[in-house]
Design an enzyme around this catalytic site. Structure first.
Site, mmCIF file in Angstrom:
data_model
loop_
_atom_site.group_PDB
_atom_site.id
_atom_site.type_symbol
_atom_site.label_atom_id
_atom_site.label_comp_id
_atom_site.label_asym_id
_atom_site.label_seq_id
_atom_site.Cartn_x
_atom_site.Cartn_y
_atom_site.Cartn_z
ATOM 1 N N ARG A 104 -10.012 -38.074 21.367
ATOM 2 C CA ARG A 104 -9.812 -39.163 20.407
ATOM 3 C C ARG A 104 -10.677 -38.866 19.200
ATOM 4 O O ARG A 104 -11.892 -38.887 19.286
ATOM 5 C CB ARG A 104 -10.229 -40.473 21.091
ATOM 6 C CG ARG A 104 -9.649 -41.678 20.435
ATOM 7 C CD ARG A 104 -9.851 -42.895 21.286
ATOM 8 N NE ARG A 104 -9.067 -42.872 22.510
ATOM 9 C CZ ARG A 104 -9.298 -43.664 23.544
ATOM 10 N NH1 ARG A 104 -10.281 -44.526 23.517
ATOM 11 N NH2 ARG A 104 -8.538 -43.601 24.605
ATOM 12 N N SER A 128 -9.566 -38.786 27.077
ATOM 13 C CA SER A 128 -8.562 -38.271 26.139
ATOM 14 C C SER A 128 -9.213 -37.926 24.808
ATOM 15 O O SER A 128 -10.135 -38.597 24.358
ATOM 16 C CB SER A 128 -7.448 -39.286 25.948
ATOM 17 O OG SER A 128 -7.991 -40.509 25.566
ATOM 18 N N ASP A 149 1.164 -37.205 21.122
ATOM 19 C CA ASP A 149 1.577 -38.153 22.151
ATOM 20 C C ASP A 149 1.708 -37.368 23.442
ATOM 21 O O ASP A 149 2.218 -36.241 23.442
ATOM 22 C CB ASP A 149 2.936 -38.764 21.773
ATOM 23 C CG ASP A 149 3.303 -39.905 22.696
ATOM 24 O OD1 ASP A 149 3.068 -41.066 22.327
ATOM 25 O OD2 ASP A 149 3.819 -39.621 23.805
ATOM 26 N N ASP A 190 7.999 -45.412 16.149
ATOM 27 C CA ASP A 190 8.545 -45.929 17.406
ATOM 28 C C ASP A 190 7.591 -46.824 18.195
ATOM 29 O O ASP A 190 8.019 -47.678 18.951
ATOM 30 C CB ASP A 190 8.979 -44.756 18.304
ATOM 31 C CG ASP A 190 7.855 -43.743 18.529
ATOM 32 O OD1 ASP A 190 6.738 -43.970 18.038
ATOM 33 O OD2 ASP A 190 8.099 -42.714 19.188
ATOM 34 N N HIS A 191 6.283 -46.652 17.989
ATOM 35 C CA HIS A 191 5.329 -47.341 18.866
ATOM 36 C C HIS A 191 4.988 -48.766 18.442
ATOM 37 O O HIS A 191 4.374 -49.511 19.213
ATOM 38 C CB HIS A 191 4.021 -46.540 18.960
ATOM 39 C CG HIS A 191 4.058 -45.470 20.007
ATOM 40 N ND1 HIS A 191 4.977 -44.455 20.000
ATOM 41 C CD2 HIS A 191 3.281 -45.257 21.107
ATOM 42 C CE1 HIS A 191 4.768 -43.664 21.041
ATOM 43 N NE2 HIS A 191 3.743 -44.131 21.723
ATOM 44 N N ARG A 234 5.296 -44.269 32.975
ATOM 45 C CA ARG A 234 3.959 -44.724 33.388
ATOM 46 C C ARG A 234 4.039 -46.128 33.941
ATOM 47 O O ARG A 234 4.750 -46.958 33.379
ATOM 48 C CB ARG A 234 3.021 -44.744 32.179
ATOM 49 C CG ARG A 234 2.423 -43.422 31.993
ATOM 50 C CD ARG A 234 1.273 -43.317 31.069
ATOM 51 N NE ARG A 234 1.052 -41.876 31.010
ATOM 52 C CZ ARG A 234 0.499 -41.236 30.009
ATOM 53 N NH1 ARG A 234 0.044 -41.908 28.979
ATOM 54 N NH2 ARG A 234 0.356 -39.938 30.045
HETATM 55 S S1 SF4 Z 1 6.573 -42.683 27.073
HETATM 56 FE FE1 SF4 Z 1 5.488 -42.949 25.158
HETATM 57 S S2 SF4 Z 1 6.879 -42.169 23.595
HETATM 58 FE FE2 SF4 Z 1 8.090 -42.497 25.441
HETATM 59 S S3 SF4 Z 1 8.954 -44.527 25.205
HETATM 60 FE FE3 SF4 Z 1 7.072 -44.706 26.384
HETATM 61 S S4 SF4 Z 1 5.483 -45.143 24.886
HETATM 62 FE FE4 SF4 Z 1 7.263 -44.332 23.779
#
Ligand code: SF4
Length: 757
Positions: A645, A643, A160, A95-96, A448
């Site tokens: 890593r 974080s 994640d 997905d990323h 975010r």
């Molecule tokens: S919060 Fe993280 S997992 Fe969810 S859509 Fe955004 S980047 Fe992808």
């Protein structure tokens, strides 16, 4: 069926006995969080350790989920474990790496082409080792997990930070680093610092424009980005049970923005409905059977102050819709105050782009509520003034909302449907802007909104709101629009007031999908070859690190004496380097390039003791490695914070650093160094840091009698012929000493596995 009912039944089998036993032992009612932890603890799946006044739980999670960016190194490491299959049910989600530019179809095709080698690797390694593989386009990790794998009372980890989303289905779900996932898949436990508990009591009922998103936006405003650190947030009360399951997921998802370890809701009717609606009737039935063990005890919720470290109460009937931002998710504005805040702070009033969806907010309920707003606009001949995008969280959601006509509604309004992937939420956005230097505003229903997060542009002011509010603002094209009170004027000059959004929690005709994008692993993967091109610059099969040579380490060069803060970001920078996260040798070219050299106050400029010249840190270390000489990194306080890593521990190991000697460590990084077979040491007397000189040759002695709690000795051989000798401390337990001797924890796991065959 992709969920594992047998595993869930096993978890539930003696859940009630364990919880009752826990209640008996502590002689008081239990919170839900305690019940899940204790049930796992006393199923023999966890142990508790006490160290320096803190308690840690080592437990075996029920599941592991990995997104494609972080899965690469986790799986490359796992391949070294010698196991033929993962020890716990695991999945990979592509997905990323999909960049949003023009729309779902072309964007997905381009990503498949550009990331082919990564996808081929992840698909083949998953197939071989018994891991479920969700192809590019299948959806975003957390939405897919909620739809298929999350279950009340379970514990999972994911590579994640928004793994916490699964708390919406009553699961303790925690975001971790790739090395942690590797350990768990290899059969090691995972360690959690025993959390603080924050209770969030929800009363009343959401109404009108207010959505689940507004609850977490409000909580973020109360607790701030740090307020949840080290804590689990447990939501309860009538307001909590009235929320849809996916709404609960949204709240837990964004709990990552307040630093919470995770967030959780107790099992209720809405969760049962969601489980059944997503094809998991058997799980719902099993959960119904032990329902009272999957929520906190009534006495706890009746008198929460007695049982939680902190309690927050929110009356949903009075909660206003919120918009949070810019640049931080805890700057919370009720909609009635937002327009003024925009003017007073001089934020760009014009809204350039509204973006809805993502793993946080793309449920059927979210989409239908937002579409009810979009439909009103089209009916009145109004197109969105801002650009508008929709990111479905999974192919199942996308297919269902398309079937039911909702995507068409957005398209009529001028919206563009993006791929079922992270896209702009993680900065994978080729945004069309005629002037990137212009201050500009966007609103998203993501989670975010730190500077540069979405489009890499520091001039972008990103705000976070519910999908329905984001849609309304995109229609109006301005941040100062309040749909609760304001009107929009259409082309005919008519004033239009948008009615309150209306949504449907679950599709009346049920969820549907033609191809969910899931690849089940081979039953026997022994003949499957993991695909990695030897020419690849993004992927590299790892070689096991060599075992300790059995002697003291003498004549080590000082690589750097780092001054001040040295976080995992200073040790292994992110940004463009992330492209190489599956290629240890290439990413090692960022080793410590952010650390400040004590002797010249510069970054990435250290003295090469072989030539006397100053050079970049990775090149200097490579020169030592080429000569077969080990080195030492010296650091200040709290070395390796930030974080978790794994690269920050693997890179120095790969390039031949033998020891990291600091005033103090961040605990996780210290453990990561130990896992990679490095010496993680602290000055017994912190003033000895001052004795380290730029041209020192360093001996570390006492290794042949390396035992628990016994300090080692460091000798600094200065250039002028003098020496300094002092004690250094180490916190290795017996198992960790074995890791050091074997060269890495994975070398031990491999050996144990081979011996057991
Ligand atoms: S919060 Fe993280 S997992 Fe969810 S859509 Fe955004 S980047 Fe992808």
């Amino acid at each position: 069926m992709v969920f594992d009912l047998e595993m869930i039944k096993k978890v539930y089998a003696d859940f009630q006995d364990k919880v009752d036993a826990a209640g008996e032992i502590v002689k008081r009612p239990l919170t839900l969080t305690e019940k899940i932890l204790y049930a796992h603890l006393w199923q023999g799946k966890a142990t508790v350790a006490h160290e320096s006044g803190k308690s840690y739980v080592d437990f075996a999670p029920d599941r592991v989920a990995m997104q494609d960016a972080t899965a690469q190194m986790a799986l490359l490491q796992f391949m070294q474990s010698g196991r033929t299959k993962v020890a716990v049910p695991s999945t990979v989600h592509c997905d990323h790496l999909i960049q949003a530019e023009v729309g779902a179809g072309p964007d997905l095709s381009r990503a498949k082409f550009e990331n082919k080698e990564v996808y081929d690797f992840l698909s083949s390694v998953s197939n071989k080792y018994g891991i479920g593989f969700w192809k590019p386009g299948a959806g975003i990790i957390h939405q897919v997990v909620l739809e298929n794998y999350a279950f009340p009372g379970g514990m999972m980890i994911g590579t994640d930070s928004h793994t916490v989303n699964a708390g919406g289905l009553g699961m303790i779900a925690i975001g971790v680093g790739g090395a942690d996932a590797c350990d768990v898949m290899a059969g090691l436990p995972w360690e959690l610092k025993f959390p603080k508990l924050i209770g969030v009591k929800l009363t009343g009922k959401l109404n009108g424009w207010t959505a689940s998103k507004d609850i977490i936006l409000k909580v973020a405003g109360i607790l701030t980005v740090k307020g949840g650190t080290g804590a689990i947030l447990e939501y309860f009360g009538d307001g909590a049970t009235s929320l849809s399951c996916t709404g609960k997921g949204t709240i837990c998802n964004m709990g990552a923005e307040i630093g919470a370890t995770t967030s959780i809701f107790g099992y209720d009717k809405k969760m049962g409905e969601y489980l059944s609606g997503t094809g998991r009737e058997e799980v719902a039935k099993a959960a119904d059977g032990i329902a009272k063990y999957l929520t906190g005890d009534p006495a706890v919720y009746a008198d929460p102050e007695k049982y939680f470290d902190q309690v927050i109460e929110i009356n949903l009937s009075e909660l206003e819709p919120h918009i949070n931002g810019p640049f931080t998710p805890d700057l919370a504005w009720p909609i009635s105050k937002f327009a003024d805040a925009v003017r007073v702070n001089g934020w760009p009033e014009e809204l350039e782009v509204g973006l809805i969806g993502s793993c946080t907010n793309s449920s059927y309920e979210d989409i239908t509520r937002a579409a009810s707003i979009a439909e009103q606009a089209t009916k009145h001949g109004i197109k969105a003034k801002s650009e508008f995008t929709i990111t479905p969280g999974s192919e199942q959601v996308r297919y269902t909302v398309e079937r039911d006509g909702y995507l068409g509604i957005f398209e009529k309004m001028g919206g563009v449907v993006l791929a079922n992937a992270c896209g702009p939420c993680i900065g994978q956005w080729a945004r069309h802007s005629n002037d990137p230097n212009r201050k500009n505003s966007i609103v998203t229903s993501y989670n975010r909104n730190f500077a540069k997060r979405n489009d890499g542009n520091p001039n972008t002011h990103a705000f976070v709101a519910s999908p329905e509010l984001t849609t309304a603002l995109a229609i109006a094209g301005t941040l100062s629009f309040n749909p609760l009170t304001d009107y929009i004027t259409n082309d005919k000059g008519e004033k239009v007031k948008l009615a309150e959004p209306e949504g449907i929690e679950m599709p009346v005709k049920g969820f549907a999908v033609e191809d969910a994008g899931f690849q089940a692993p081979a039953a026997d993967g022994s003949d499957i070859e993991v695909i990695v091109s030897p020419e690849s610059d993004r992927l590299q099969i790892l070689e096991p690190f060599p075992a300790w040579e059995g002697t003291d380490l003498c004549g080590l060069k000082l690589l750097i004496k780092a001054k001040g803060k040295c976080t995992t970001d200073h040790i292994s920078m992110a940004g463009p380097w992330l492209k190489f996260r599956g290629h240890l040798d290439n990413i090692s070219n960022n080793l410590l390039i952010g650390a400040v050299n004590y002797f010249n106050e510069k970054t990435n400029a250290v003295k090469n003791q072989l030539t006397g010249e100053y050079g970049a840190l990775p090149e200097t270390q490579r020169a030592y490695k080429a000569e077969g000489v080990g080195s030492v990194v010296v650091g200040d306080e709290n070395y390796g914070e930030g974080s978790s890593r794994e690269h920050a521990a693997m890179e120095p190991r790969h390039l031949g650093v033998r020891a990291v000697l600091v005033k103090s460590f961040a605990r996780i990084h210290e453990t990561n160094l130990k896992k990679q077979g490095m010496l993680a040491l602290t000055f017994d007397d912190k003033d000895d840091y001052d004795k380290v000189m730029e041209d020192d040759l360093i001996d570390i002695t006492g290794l042949t009698s390396f035992t628990v709690n016994k300090p080692l000795t460091v000798v600094l051989n200065h250039k002028d012929g003098t020496t300094d000798q002092f004690l250094v401390n180490q916190t290795y337990n017996e198992q960790q000493i074995e890791w050091f001797k074997a060269g890495a924890a994975l070398n031990i796991i491999r050996k144990q596995f081979e011996d057991s065959q």
